[in-house]
Design a protein around this motif. Sequence first.
Motif, PDB file in Angstrom:
ATOM      1  N   MET A  21       0.800  -1.127   0.055  1.00  0.00           N
ATOM      2  CA  MET A  21      -0.103   0.080   0.196  1.00  0.00           C
ATOM      3  C   MET A  21       0.872   1.385   0.040  1.00  0.00           C
ATOM      4  O   MET A  21       0.367   2.210  -0.207  1.00  0.00           O
ATOM      5  CB  MET A  21      -0.747  -0.058   1.351  1.00  0.00           C
ATOM      6  CG  MET A  21      -1.912  -1.052   1.329  1.00  0.00           C
ATOM      7  SD  MET A  21      -2.939  -1.174  -0.150  1.00  0.00           S
ATOM      8  CE  MET A  21      -4.194   0.055   0.304  1.00  0.00           C
ATOM      9  N   GLY A  22       2.208   1.166   0.347  1.00  0.00           N
ATOM     10  CA  GLY A  22       3.008   2.139   0.382  1.00  0.00           C
ATOM     11  C   GLY A  22       2.941   3.007   1.384  1.00  0.00           C
ATOM     12  O   GLY A  22       2.975   4.254   1.662  1.00  0.00           O
ATOM     13  N   TRP A  23       2.458   2.542   2.677  1.00  0.00           N
ATOM     14  CA  TRP A  23       2.420   3.117   3.928  1.00  0.00           C
ATOM     15  C   TRP A  23       3.567   3.051   4.796  1.00  0.00           C
ATOM     16  O   TRP A  23       3.892   3.938   5.661  1.00  0.00           O
ATOM     17  CB  TRP A  23       1.218   2.571   4.580  1.00  0.00           C
ATOM     18  CG  TRP A  23      -0.155   3.055   3.932  1.00  0.00           C
ATOM     19  CD1 TRP A  23      -0.434   3.989   3.074  1.00  0.00           C
ATOM     20  CD2 TRP A  23      -1.403   2.206   4.020  1.00  0.00           C
ATOM     21  NE1 TRP A  23      -1.741   4.055   2.499  1.00  0.00           N
ATOM     22  CE2 TRP A  23      -2.266   2.990   3.291  1.00  0.00           C
ATOM     23  CE3 TRP A  23      -1.849   1.343   4.980  1.00  0.00           C
ATOM     24  CZ2 TRP A  23      -3.707   2.620   3.504  1.00  0.00           C
ATOM     25  CZ3 TRP A  23      -3.159   1.052   4.875  1.00  0.00           C
ATOM     26  CH2 TRP A  23      -4.173   1.576   3.942  1.00  0.00           C
ATOM     27  N   THR A  24       4.088   1.900   4.818  1.00  0.00           N
ATOM     28  CA  THR A  24       4.996   1.450   5.820  1.00  0.00           C
ATOM     29  C   THR A  24       6.721   1.188   5.273  1.00  0.00           C
ATOM     30  O   THR A  24       6.664   0.321   4.078  1.00  0.00           O
ATOM     31  CB  THR A  24       4.836   0.747   6.722  1.00  0.00           C
ATOM     32  OG1 THR A  24       4.485  -0.641   6.261  1.00  0.00           O
ATOM     33  CG2 THR A  24       3.573   1.136   7.864  1.00  0.00           C
ATOM     34  N   ALA A  25       7.886   1.316   5.621  1.00  0.00           N
ATOM     35  CA  ALA A  25       8.869   0.850   5.220  1.00  0.00           C
ATOM     36  C   ALA A  25       9.597  -0.257   6.044  1.00  0.00           C
ATOM     37  O   ALA A  25       9.510  -0.118   7.391  1.00  0.00           O
ATOM     38  CB  ALA A  25      10.025   1.990   5.046  1.00  0.00           C
ATOM     39  N   GLN A  26      10.149  -1.416   5.628  1.00  0.00           N
ATOM     40  CA  GLN A  26      10.430  -2.485   6.272  1.00  0.00           C
ATOM     41  C   GLN A  26      12.138  -2.756   5.788  1.00  0.00           C
ATOM     42  O   GLN A  26      12.220  -2.629   4.543  1.00  0.00           O
ATOM     43  CB  GLN A  26       9.844  -3.516   6.252  1.00  0.00           C
ATOM     44  CG  GLN A  26       8.344  -3.822   6.677  1.00  0.00           C
ATOM     45  CD  GLN A  26       7.483  -3.253   5.789  1.00  0.00           C
ATOM     46  OE1 GLN A  26       7.513  -3.666   4.418  1.00  0.00           O
ATOM     47  NE2 GLN A  26       6.382  -2.655   6.115  1.00  0.00           N
ATOM     48  N   GLY A  27      13.044  -2.888   6.821  1.00  0.00           N
ATOM     49  CA  GLY A  27      14.380  -3.218   6.403  1.00  0.00           C
ATOM     50  C   GLY A  27      14.472  -4.507   5.663  1.00  0.00           C
ATOM     51  O   GLY A  27      13.749  -5.536   6.143  1.00  0.00           O
ATOM     52  N   VAL A  28      15.340  -4.722   4.831  1.00  0.00           N
ATOM     53  CA  VAL A  28      15.383  -5.860   3.883  1.00  0.00           C
ATOM     54  C   VAL A  28      16.602  -6.267   4.251  1.00  0.00           C
ATOM     55  O   VAL A  28      16.854  -7.471   4.750  1.00  0.00           O
ATOM     56  CB  VAL A  28      15.230  -5.676   2.315  1.00  0.00           C
ATOM     57  CG1 VAL A  28      15.475  -6.904   1.592  1.00  0.00           C
ATOM     58  CG2 VAL A  28      13.878  -5.144   2.153  1.00  0.00           C
ATOM     59  N   GLY A 132      10.414   8.341   5.441  1.00  0.00           N
ATOM     60  CA  GLY A 132      10.269   9.881   5.303  1.00  0.00           C
ATOM     61  C   GLY A 132       9.600  10.313   3.795  1.00  0.00           C
ATOM     62  O   GLY A 132       8.860  11.052   3.831  1.00  0.00           O
ATOM     63  N   TYR A 133      10.039   9.409   2.663  1.00  0.00           N
ATOM     64  CA  TYR A 133       9.580   9.563   1.623  1.00  0.00           C
ATOM     65  C   TYR A 133       8.028   9.321   1.497  1.00  0.00           C
ATOM     66  O   TYR A 133       7.213   9.884   0.916  1.00  0.00           O
ATOM     67  CB  TYR A 133      10.362   8.679   0.376  1.00  0.00           C
ATOM     68  CG  TYR A 133       9.693   8.803  -0.922  1.00  0.00           C
ATOM     69  CD1 TYR A 133       9.734   9.908  -1.833  1.00  0.00           C
ATOM     70  CD2 TYR A 133       8.570   7.639  -1.346  1.00  0.00           C
ATOM     71  CE1 TYR A 133       9.247   9.822  -2.953  1.00  0.00           C
ATOM     72  CE2 TYR A 133       8.180   7.467  -2.446  1.00  0.00           C
ATOM     73  CZ  TYR A 133       8.328   8.841  -3.425  1.00  0.00           C
ATOM     74  OH  TYR A 133       7.797   9.106  -4.554  1.00  0.00           O
ATOM     75  N   LEU A 134       7.502   7.990   2.197  1.00  0.00           N
ATOM     76  CA  LEU A 134       6.339   7.370   1.991  1.00  0.00           C
ATOM     77  C   LEU A 134       5.485   8.617   2.874  1.00  0.00           C
ATOM     78  O   LEU A 134       4.402   8.887   2.524  1.00  0.00           O
ATOM     79  CB  LEU A 134       6.380   6.069   2.557  1.00  0.00           C
ATOM     80  CG  LEU A 134       7.022   4.968   1.538  1.00  0.00           C
ATOM     81  CD1 LEU A 134       6.937   3.650   2.634  1.00  0.00           C
ATOM     82  CD2 LEU A 134       6.464   4.863   0.420  1.00  0.00           C
ATOM     83  N   ASP A 135       5.845   9.106   3.897  1.00  0.00           N
ATOM     84  CA  ASP A 135       5.185   9.733   4.826  1.00  0.00           C
ATOM     85  C   ASP A 135       4.897  11.184   4.059  1.00  0.00           C
ATOM     86  O   ASP A 135       3.624  11.823   4.056  1.00  0.00           O
ATOM     87  CB  ASP A 135       5.860  10.389   6.164  1.00  0.00           C
ATOM     88  CG  ASP A 135       5.852   9.034   6.983  1.00  0.00           C
ATOM     89  OD1 ASP A 135       5.096   7.958   6.842  1.00  0.00           O
ATOM     90  OD2 ASP A 135       6.662   9.084   8.088  1.00  0.00           O
ATOM     91  N   SER A 136       5.779  11.514   3.149  1.00  0.00           N
ATOM     92  CA  SER A 136       5.576  12.753   2.314  1.00  0.00           C
ATOM     93  C   SER A 136       4.654  12.849   1.385  1.00  0.00           C
ATOM     94  O   SER A 136       3.878  13.683   0.997  1.00  0.00           O
ATOM     95  CB  SER A 136       7.057  13.375   1.845  1.00  0.00           C
ATOM     96  OG  SER A 136       7.326  12.685   0.548  1.00  0.00           O
ATOM     97  N   LYS A 137       4.301  11.450   1.032  1.00  0.00           N
ATOM     98  CA  LYS A 137       3.379  11.213  -0.157  1.00  0.00           C
ATOM     99  C   LYS A 137       1.825  11.110   0.553  1.00  0.00           C
ATOM    100  O   LYS A 137       0.965  11.046  -0.150  1.00  0.00           O
ATOM    101  CB  LYS A 137       3.723  10.112  -0.896  1.00  0.00           C
ATOM    102  CG  LYS A 137       5.038  10.202  -1.539  1.00  0.00           C
ATOM    103  CD  LYS A 137       4.974  11.345  -2.564  1.00  0.00           C
ATOM    104  CE  LYS A 137       6.231  11.705  -3.284  1.00  0.00           C
ATOM    105  NZ  LYS A 137       6.444  13.012  -3.891  1.00  0.00           N
ATOM    106  N   GLN A 138       1.771  10.752   1.806  1.00  0.00           N
ATOM    107  CA  GLN A 138       0.405  10.655   2.310  1.00  0.00           C
ATOM    108  C   GLN A 138      -0.497  11.770   2.410  1.00  0.00           C
ATOM    109  O   GLN A 138      -1.652  11.820   2.680  1.00  0.00           O
ATOM    110  CB  GLN A 138       0.727  10.016   3.940  1.00  0.00           C
ATOM    111  CG  GLN A 138       1.548   8.810   3.795  1.00  0.00           C
ATOM    112  CD  GLN A 138       0.759   7.803   3.078  1.00  0.00           C
ATOM    113  OE1 GLN A 138      -0.278   7.717   3.238  1.00  0.00           O
ATOM    114  NE2 GLN A 138       1.460   6.697   2.525  1.00  0.00           N
TER     115      GLN A 138
END
Length: 139
Positions: A21-28, A132-138
């Motif tokens: 959904m583009g809401w959260t980032a997880q470390g890979v 930070g990027y994803l939050d800016s797009k919300q």
Amino acid sequence: MRTLGLDVGTRTIGVAASDAMGWTAQGVETIKFPENQLNKALPRLEELIKEHEVSKIIVGLPKNMNNTIGPRGEACLSFAEKLKSTFDLEVEMWDERLSTMAAQRMLISADVSRKKRKQVIDKMAAVVILQGYLDSKQF
């Protein structure tokens, strides 16, 4: 489709991925390569792009505190161009000033040992950049 976030260094690339959904980032993971040989990381990045069905890549841009771009920033910009031409994906730069410090603070507050922090700091910095990027797009 997911977004990949990258914290590019001289010997490692921290990698994070968004949820669908583009809401959260997880470390890979943290990709390691010989010093200043970023091209050696491309095969693993290609695998991760396919595995996570990535449609966009966010590359952290290490700016100086006075908003200028130094040698590390130039290297990241050059690598971003390489990513665009190699993978034919949208690539955006994201100001990553203080992202490593923020990741360090998160790990310290979670009481992660110094040894373990060193192993995951690049991956966590990638999470900070991508989130930070994803939050800016919300909004």
